[in-house]
Every structure is written in structure tokens, then in C-alpha cells.
Enzyme design. Structure first.
Site, PDB file in Angstrom:
ATOM      1  N   HIS A  64       0.811  -1.221   0.000  1.00 38.45           N
ATOM      2  CA  HIS A  64       0.000   0.000   0.000  1.00 38.45           C
ATOM      3  C   HIS A  64       0.840   1.266   0.000  1.00 38.45           C
ATOM      4  O   HIS A  64       1.871   1.354   0.660  1.00 38.45           O
ATOM      5  CB  HIS A  64      -1.052  -0.005   1.109  1.00 38.45           C
ATOM      6  CG  HIS A  64      -0.567   0.053   2.531  1.00 38.45           C
ATOM      7  ND1 HIS A  64      -0.377   1.229   3.202  1.00 38.45           N
ATOM      8  CD2 HIS A  64      -0.290  -0.927   3.429  1.00 38.45           C
ATOM      9  CE1 HIS A  64      -0.005   0.972   4.455  1.00 38.45           C
ATOM     10  NE2 HIS A  64       0.065  -0.324   4.617  1.00 38.45           N
ATOM     11  N   ASP A 165       5.633   2.088   6.933  1.00 38.35           N
ATOM     12  CA  ASP A 165       4.359   1.388   6.716  1.00 38.35           C
ATOM     13  C   ASP A 165       3.575   2.160   5.669  1.00 38.35           C
ATOM     14  O   ASP A 165       2.969   3.161   5.986  1.00 38.35           O
ATOM     15  CB  ASP A 165       3.600   1.311   8.055  1.00 38.35           C
ATOM     16  CG  ASP A 165       2.202   0.729   7.912  1.00 38.35           C
ATOM     17  OD1 ASP A 165       1.872   0.186   6.858  1.00 38.35           O
ATOM     18  OD2 ASP A 165       1.422   0.835   8.891  1.00 38.35           O
ATOM     19  N   GLU A 195      -5.303   1.636   2.256  1.00 30.69           N
ATOM     20  CA  GLU A 195      -5.203   0.458   3.128  1.00 30.69           C
ATOM     21  C   GLU A 195      -5.523   0.822   4.559  1.00 30.69           C
ATOM     22  O   GLU A 195      -6.227   0.099   5.266  1.00 30.69           O
ATOM     23  CB  GLU A 195      -3.787  -0.136   3.046  1.00 30.69           C
ATOM     24  CG  GLU A 195      -3.636  -1.495   3.722  1.00 30.69           C
ATOM     25  CD  GLU A 195      -3.217  -1.441   5.184  1.00 30.69           C
ATOM     26  OE1 GLU A 195      -3.138  -2.504   5.816  1.00 30.69           O
ATOM     27  OE2 GLU A 195      -2.972  -0.338   5.724  1.00 30.69           O
ATOM     28  N   GLU A 196      -4.980   1.961   4.988  1.00 37.96           N
ATOM     29  CA  GLU A 196      -5.065   2.332   6.409  1.00 37.96           C
ATOM     30  C   GLU A 196      -6.492   2.636   6.858  1.00 37.96           C
ATOM     31  O   GLU A 196      -6.772   2.696   8.051  1.00 37.96           O
ATOM     32  CB  GLU A 196      -4.155   3.528   6.715  1.00 37.96           C
ATOM     33  CG  GLU A 196      -2.653   3.260   6.496  1.00 37.96           C
ATOM     34  CD  GLU A 196      -2.039   2.332   7.529  1.00 37.96           C
ATOM     35  OE1 GLU A 196      -2.746   1.902   8.461  1.00 37.96           O
ATOM     36  OE2 GLU A 196      -0.844   2.026   7.386  1.00 37.96           O
ATOM     37  N   ASP A 218       4.002  -6.080   3.510  1.00 40.61           N
ATOM     38  CA  ASP A 218       3.648  -4.998   4.441  1.00 40.61           C
ATOM     39  C   ASP A 218       4.557  -5.113   5.661  1.00 40.61           C
ATOM     40  O   ASP A 218       5.488  -5.912   5.679  1.00 40.61           O
ATOM     41  CB  ASP A 218       2.159  -5.097   4.810  1.00 40.61           C
ATOM     42  CG  ASP A 218       1.556  -3.745   5.204  1.00 40.61           C
ATOM     43  OD1 ASP A 218       2.270  -2.883   5.736  1.00 40.61           O
ATOM     44  OD2 ASP A 218       0.341  -3.568   4.991  1.00 40.61           O
ATOM     45  N   HIS A 304       3.314   3.227  13.093  1.00 42.84           N
ATOM     46  CA  HIS A 304       2.346   4.328  13.207  1.00 42.84           C
ATOM     47  C   HIS A 304       2.866   5.474  14.072  1.00 42.84           C
ATOM     48  O   HIS A 304       2.093   6.184  14.711  1.00 42.84           O
ATOM     49  CB  HIS A 304       0.977   3.835  13.677  1.00 42.84           C
ATOM     50  CG  HIS A 304       0.230   3.114  12.584  1.00 42.84           C
ATOM     51  ND1 HIS A 304      -1.143   3.030  12.527  1.00 42.84           N
ATOM     52  CD2 HIS A 304       0.685   2.453  11.491  1.00 42.84           C
ATOM     53  CE1 HIS A 304      -1.496   2.345  11.445  1.00 42.84           C
ATOM     54  NE2 HIS A 304      -0.400   1.963  10.809  1.00 42.84           N
TER      55      HIS A 304
HETATM   56 CO    CO Z   1      -0.422   0.735   8.923  1.00 41.04          CO
HETATM   57 ZN    ZN Z   2       0.682  -1.295   6.424  1.00 35.01          ZN
END
Ligand code: CO
Ligand code: ZN
Length: 334
Positions: A64, A165, A195-196, A218, A304
């Protein structure tokens, strides 16, 4: 590969605003793919045809492009911005941080005075200061989205950046396209959007591609930090082959095949059981009548946050394993 990781992690691209990342990737992969197109949601779908004919089938690889962000919900009379999270944003990662909007506007994150002491504030008590004094001179509007603003760095074997990420997954797939010579599959390499906020890009692109097998690349979290969770994934110990996360169980046959391939070729790997979080593979797996789907994860500390840390050796292992996997039939067992 470090340069593409730097470029990709420093690029702006919260969910729904992946255009810059997409453009960067499209330019980088153009010399190495047979076709590429962008679908209605903004997924970048590249095709590299099998090196044999006929192809053994369609293999979809997905990473992603989007990162978590902050979306402006309200601008007060003094020009301070209130915001909602886009994806999993946690208050502890924000205070004093810097964010950037698509138009280049920078902002600093502040907190309401009475929350300064010792309590973890809810996001509603934080605000973004872009230097405006009123809604009239504010350079951004309600609905504009900011991402973390933080430079990449390399130190020892580690790479650190915001949006590792999943730009590290994107970087692995860009490098994969550059290096892959032998593939018995038609390779559909998809750089997904959103994606998130719920695996939306993966869902529609898998429907369009109709793959026989699908693998997401990922990140996963690790258990190797002080007082960390008991989790058998560590930085520098190899690519993580997912067994289960909170959204899916990886196809057992595909997972076994990936493990066997790693063992046969001496590529370092770890088995991943992740308590919280999932990936595009969840959407790939339940596409149409179901698709055998698995995940190669890059172990990542501080996911994150503005400083997500990976180890180059794990990234290399993910790339090496992918290159091996496409050269031979994938045995799914039964
Ligand atoms: Co993420
Ligand atoms: Zn991810």
C-alpha cells in the site's frame, strides 16, 4: 535501494491522497514493466509478463502506498485547526510533531493547556498550528489532509522514516520489478490506496486482477523492545512470514511453501502471529470466490509513529524470497 526508500518514505501520501507516491513509483517502474494503469480508486496496477509461455497463472503482489494522516475538521476564529485521524493515529505520537499538507503547508501540533500535565489527551484536545491568525489567512481548508513531516535516516543496518508502513513494501516491489528475470507467473504488481482506512484499494484491484495467488508485502510489529509484547518477531532476524493477524489466517499451503522456500535457499525468516492489525491480504483473500493469500512482512519497530524503524537485512530477505517464489510453481498443497 536506500535512495528509493528515502524518496518513498519522505513523499507525501496519506490515504486518499496517494498521487505523489503513485507518480514516483510509476516513473521508477516504467522501464521494467510491460503495462501499467491506474484504476478508479487510484491503485497503480503494473503487469510484468511471465518469462515462460504459457504462464503458470496470475500472481498478484500488493503493497500500500498510503500512510496514516490527520484530516482538518474545523478551523477556529484564531486559525487553529482541529482534526480527525485518517487511520490509526495515536495522541502520544503527535505532540510537538510537525505535519505537512499536500500544498506544502507545514504545521506544528499543540495541546490544550489543561492537558499538558500528565494525562494522555484524546485527539480532540490537540490542534494543528500553521501560523494562521484566522480562517481567512489559513493556507489549508476543512478536508485537507496532513501527513507526518520527518526526514529518513540510515544508521548501521537500520533504516528509519515516517510511512515505512508501507513504503518499505512499495520499495521492495519496485526493487523486485527491477531485478526479476525469471517468473513463471504473469506478475500483477499493485501499489494500493486506502489500506489504512479499510483495505479499500486492495479489495477492488484484486477483483479486477482476478489472481490465482496473492501476496501482500507490508510491515509487522516486533516483540524486541523494552517491556515489549511476547512476540516472536525481532528486527534483523529475517523476513516475517505471516501465519495469522487480527484480520486473517494466511493460506496454510502458501505459508508452508514460503517457509520451505526460505529454508531451501537459506533466506532468514521468522513466523509471525500478530495480535493487532491486518493487511491488504485480508481483502485479497476474500475477493470473488476466495484467493489463496499470504503476507511477507518487514519487521518494524514504532509502527504508526513518525519514526518507524526497519532493518536492511530483513528487507533484503523479503526481496530475495519474492524473487525465488516467482521462479517456480507455488505448491499450495490441499
Ligand atoms: Co499501517
Ligand atoms: Zn501497512
Amino acid at each position: 535501494m536506500e535512495e528509493i526508500v528515502r524518496e518513498l518514505t519522505e513523499a507525501y501520501g496519506p490515504s486518499g491522497a496517494e498521487g505523489r507516491v503513485r507518480k514516483l513509483i510509476a516513473e521508477r517502474i516504467a522501464p521494467y514493466v510491460d503495462e501499467q494503469r491506474v484504476d478508479a480508486l487510484g491503485n497503480l496496477i503494473a503487469l510484468k509478463r511471465a518469462s515462460v509461455s504459457p504462464a503458470a497463472g496470475r500472481l498478484m503482489l500488493a503493497a500500500h502506498m498510503d500512510e496514516i494522516g490527520l484530516i482538518v475538521s474545523y478551523i477556529d476564529e484564531k486559525g487553529f485547526l482541529r482534526f480527525h485521524p485518517v487511520g490509526g493515529v495515536f495522541p502520544l505520537t503527535l505532540l510537538g510533531g510537525r505535519v505537512v499538507f499536500e500544498n506544502g503547508t507545514l504545521g506544528v501540533i499543540g495541546i490544550e493547556e489543561r492537558w499538558r500535565e500528565d494525562k494522555i489527551p484524546p485527539l480532540e484536545k490537540l490542534f494543528i498550528d500553521v501560523g494562521a491568525t484566522s480562517p481567512a489567512d489559513c493556507p489549508v481548508r476543512v478536508g485537507d489532509v496532513a501527513g507526518f513531516h520527518r526526514p529518513f535516516f540510515a544508521q548501521g543496518t537500520r533504516w528509519v522514516g515516517k510511512a515505512m508502513d508501507d513504503r518499505i513494501g512499495c520499495a521492495v516491489l519496485v526493487e523486485f520489478l527491477r531485478q526479476v528475470k525469471e517468473s513463471i507467473y504473469d506478475l500483477y504488481v499493485v501499489f494500493t490506496v486506502q489500506e489504512e482506512i479499510g483495505l479499500r484499494g486492495a479489495a477492488v484491484s484484486a477483483y479486477g486482477v482476478e489472481p490465482d495467488v496473492a501476496i501482500a508485502v507490508d510491515i509487522t510489529t516486533t516483540g524486541d523492545v523494552p517491556e515489549g509484547e511476547k512476540m516472536a518477531v525481532e528486527l534483523g532476524k529475517g523476513v516475517a512470514i505471516k501465519v495469522k493477524d487480527s484480520g486473517m489466517i494466511a493460506h496454510p499451503g502458501l505459508r508452508r511453501h514460503m517457509v520451505q522456500m526460505a529454508e531451501r535457499t537459506g533466506i532468514p525468516y521468522q513466523l509471525e502471529v500478530l495480535r493487532r492489525g491486518t493487511t491488504d491480504a485480508y481483502a485479497l483473500q476474500v475477493s470473488r470466490e476466495g484467493v489463496p493469500a499470504g503476507v511477507l512482512s518487514v519487521p518494524t519497530r514504532y509502527a504508526h509513529t513518525p519514526s518507524e524503524m526497519v532493518d536492511q537485512r530483513d528487507v533484503r530477505a523479503a526481496l530475495d524470497l519474492l524473487l525465488r517464489l516467482v521462479a517456480q510453481p507455488i505448491e499450495l498443497g490441499n
